[in-house]
Design an enzyme around this catalytic site. Structure first.
Site, PDB file in Angstrom:
ATOM      1  CG  HIS A   1      -1.805  -4.363  -5.258  1.00 18.07           C
ATOM      2  ND1 HIS A   1      -2.849  -4.437  -4.369  1.00 18.07           N
ATOM      3  CD2 HIS A   1      -1.266  -3.131  -5.095  1.00 18.07           C
ATOM      4  CE1 HIS A   1      -2.952  -3.286  -3.707  1.00 18.07           C
ATOM      5  NE2 HIS A   1      -1.991  -2.483  -4.120  1.00 18.07           N
ATOM      6  CG  LEU A   2       1.831 -10.880  -5.131  1.00 16.69           C
ATOM      7  CD1 LEU A   2       2.260 -12.020  -4.233  1.00 16.69           C
ATOM      8  CD2 LEU A   2       2.909 -10.614  -6.180  1.00 16.69           C
ATOM      9  NE  ARG A   3      -3.632  -6.241  -9.686  1.00 18.96           N
ATOM     10  CZ  ARG A   3      -3.974  -5.182  -8.968  1.00 18.96           C
ATOM     11  NH1 ARG A   3      -4.611  -5.315  -7.813  1.00 18.96           N
ATOM     12  NH2 ARG A   3      -3.684  -3.974  -9.395  1.00 18.96           N
TER      13      ARG A   3
ATOM     14  CG  ASN B   1      -6.357  -4.935  -3.481  1.00 21.84           C
ATOM     15  OD1 ASN B   1      -5.298  -5.539  -3.322  1.00 21.84           O
ATOM     16  ND2 ASN B   1      -6.457  -3.873  -4.245  1.00 21.84           N
TER      17      ASN B   1
ATOM     18  CG  HIS C   1      -0.207   4.554  -1.382  1.00 18.32           C
ATOM     19  ND1 HIS C   1      -1.181   5.237  -0.720  1.00 18.32           N
ATOM     20  CD2 HIS C   1      -0.761   3.370  -1.735  1.00 18.32           C
ATOM     21  CE1 HIS C   1      -2.287   4.505  -0.678  1.00 18.32           C
ATOM     22  NE2 HIS C   1      -2.052   3.364  -1.281  1.00 18.32           N
TER      23      HIS C   1
ATOM     24  CG  ASP D   1       0.414   0.949  -4.707  1.00 23.25           C
ATOM     25  OD1 ASP D   1      -0.132  -0.176  -4.697  1.00 23.25           O
ATOM     26  OD2 ASP D   1      -0.242   2.005  -4.736  1.00 23.25           O
TER      27      ASP D   1
ATOM     28  CG  HIS E   1      -4.444  -2.584 -13.482  1.00 16.75           C
ATOM     29  ND1 HIS E   1      -5.547  -3.131 -12.858  1.00 16.75           N
ATOM     30  CD2 HIS E   1      -3.975  -1.638 -12.642  1.00 16.75           C
ATOM     31  CE1 HIS E   1      -5.736  -2.528 -11.692  1.00 16.75           C
ATOM     32  NE2 HIS E   1      -4.784  -1.628 -11.523  1.00 16.75           N
TER      33      HIS E   1
ATOM     34  CG  PHE F   1      -7.187   4.592 -10.045  1.00 13.72           C
ATOM     35  CD1 PHE F   1      -6.705   5.891 -10.177  1.00 13.72           C
ATOM     36  CD2 PHE F   1      -8.561   4.377 -10.083  1.00 13.72           C
ATOM     37  CE1 PHE F   1      -7.582   6.968 -10.323  1.00 13.72           C
ATOM     38  CE2 PHE F   1      -9.449   5.455 -10.241  1.00 13.72           C
ATOM     39  CZ  PHE F   1      -8.955   6.743 -10.364  1.00 13.72           C
ATOM     40  N   GLY F   2      -3.324   2.281 -11.080  1.00 16.74           N
ATOM     41  CA  GLY F   2      -2.196   1.467 -10.626  1.00 16.74           C
ATOM     42  C   GLY F   2      -1.102   1.344 -11.663  1.00 16.74           C
TER      43      GLY F   2
HETATM   44 ZN   LIG Z   1      -3.534   2.006  -1.699  1.00 17.86          ZN
END
Ligand SMILES: [Zn+2]
Length: 434
Positions: A69-71, A101, A238, A311, A315, A329-330
């Protein structure tokens, strides 16, 4: 982090060269000329060749993280495309797949092309994964053909399960047309609603609402049935429960086109890590129990799970330095994955070096059909470099990521990535010496 342009002729001396596809594991040298490997083994350097002594570091075909996730766009305080690429290079990854996302989500060709363009200034390749449904709302399919043509390598509503079986059925049918897998975040939401950690003895003891295994198992089984029914290509993100693994293995044995990935944190940690309420231990799926982790190691070794994917989920402290039940979460993954697998996998005899390299390099690329780098003459340079004996401690002040939410902060590990070679460039946490 800056990347370095390599000299036209560079000899990497005293490296351990590992390429399972060539059955290669030997100490030797590698000659690189303008982005191409021109000699493997024993290289006698001529006058205009510069050398870099690697002192026993391992060189292997470049690692690819299928789940990052690169945000960016939308949450550049947590991570940007560039900081994520630097984190990847520091962790030994030459390429990553970027999950959709973001804000806006990667559900339109223009955004997918923009991500690829933004990533083109640094040697780590970024392959966008586009959304399955518009706005990731689970209702209407995106323009999958156009997204695929604009560079998306796969489709996922990661973060959410596609609740409608009818929509998932059509997505899997389209996966054949676009020749790309549908990646499922298998979580049946009515069973997981309100959950904060794995449901079991530990969640009772800590007084936190549970995320039960059955939520993942039910969702996994439905998606496997739809993949079998449509003949479409499914990839399970995952995977974390013994039940989901057993279902995956049985489906593969029946010939269903399905693959799976596992994260380092699900391999190395259990729900016992939540005891101190460190919010870095909060992720989906949650850290499970020892029996799940041991099934995962077996599946990684046998190849039922073909890819290790981090994954990586940065954050901000605003989202993480809050009570456990309010935290996002993460967890971070890119900068610790290789060391964790080397130390806790190869070091403990759960994997051999060939198996580890396959799960980081060959497995994930095969899932999305990318060309696989190799340590042979004439191959383009795309290589991971890590030292197998270097001892270090995970220090949150030294992450290249813009976030610090790693459950491994303070851990002492043996084996450490140095960086990557890609084309005629070097990027990593170590400065090249030649
Ligand atoms: Zn996921």
């Amino acid at each position: 982090m800056e990347s370095y342009i390599l000299p036209d002729r560079l000899c990497l001396k005293n490296a351990r060269l590992i390429d399972p596809a060539l059955n290669l594991d030997q100490v030797g040298d590698l000659l690189l000329e303008r982005g191409i490997i021109t000699s493997v083994g024993s290289v006698s350097a001529s006058g205009n060749t510069l050398s870099w002594n690697l002192n026993g570091a391992i060189i292997c075909p470049g690692f690819f993280d299928l789940h990052v996730h690169l945000r960016e766009p939308g949450n550049e305080v947590a991570e940007t495309i560039r900081s994520g690429q630097e984190s990847a290079a520091a962790g030994g990854f030459t390429a990553v797949a970027a999950m959709p996302n973001t804000t806006p989500p990667l559900d339109q060709a223009g955004v997918v092309r923009w991500v690829i363009e933004q990533a083109s200034f640094f040697p780590v390749s970024v392959y966008p994964v586009a959304a399955i449904t518009r706005g990731r709302k689970g209702e209407e399919l995106t323009e999958m053909v156009e997204l695929r043509q604009s560079g998306a390598i796969a489709f996922s509503d990661d973060g959410s399960w596609v609740l409608s079986a009818e929509v998932m059925r059509r997505a899997l049918e389209y996966s054949l047309l676009v020749d790309a897998p549908i990646i499922s975040h298998a979580e049946e939401p009515t069973l997981s609603k309100g959950g904060q950690m794995h449901e079991g003895e530990m969640s009772t003891r800590l007084g936190l609402p549970g995320l039960p295994r059955i939520s993942e198992d039910v969702a996994t089984l439905r998606d496997l049935m739809l993949a079998e029914y449509t003949g479409g290509r499914l990839h399970l993100a995952h995977v974390s429960t013994s039940g989901a693994l057993a279902a995956l293995e049985a489906a593969q044995a029946r010939g269903v086109k399905v693959s799976g990935e596992a994260t380092p944190h699900h391999l190395v940690l259990t729900d016992g890590a939540v005891v101190g309420y460190d919010t870095s231990t909060k992720m989906k799926p949650p850290l499970r129990e020892a029996e799940d982790a041991s099934s995962l190691w077996k599946a990684i070794k046998s190849g039922v799970i073909a890819a290790i994917a981090t994954d990586h989920a940065p954050h901000t402290s605003e989202d993480k330095e809050v009570p456990y039940d309010e935290a996002s979460f993460g967890a971070l993954g890119l900068e610790t994955a290789v060391a964790l697998l080397w130390d806790h996998g190869v070091g403990k005899g759960l994997l051999d070096p060939f198996e580890m390299v396959r799960r980081f390099c060959h497995g994930p690329r095969a899932i999305v059909g990318l060309p696989i780098p190799a340590l042979k003459e004439g191959a383009p340079v795309e290589l991971t470099v890590f030292h197998p004996d270097e001892e270090w401690q995970v220090d949150k002040t030294r992450f290249y990521s813009k976030s610090v939410n790693s459950p491994f902060v303070g851990w002492k590990l043996t084996g450490r990535p140095w960086g990557i070679l890609k084309g005629q460039r070097w990027a990593g946490r170590v400065e090249p010496k030649f």
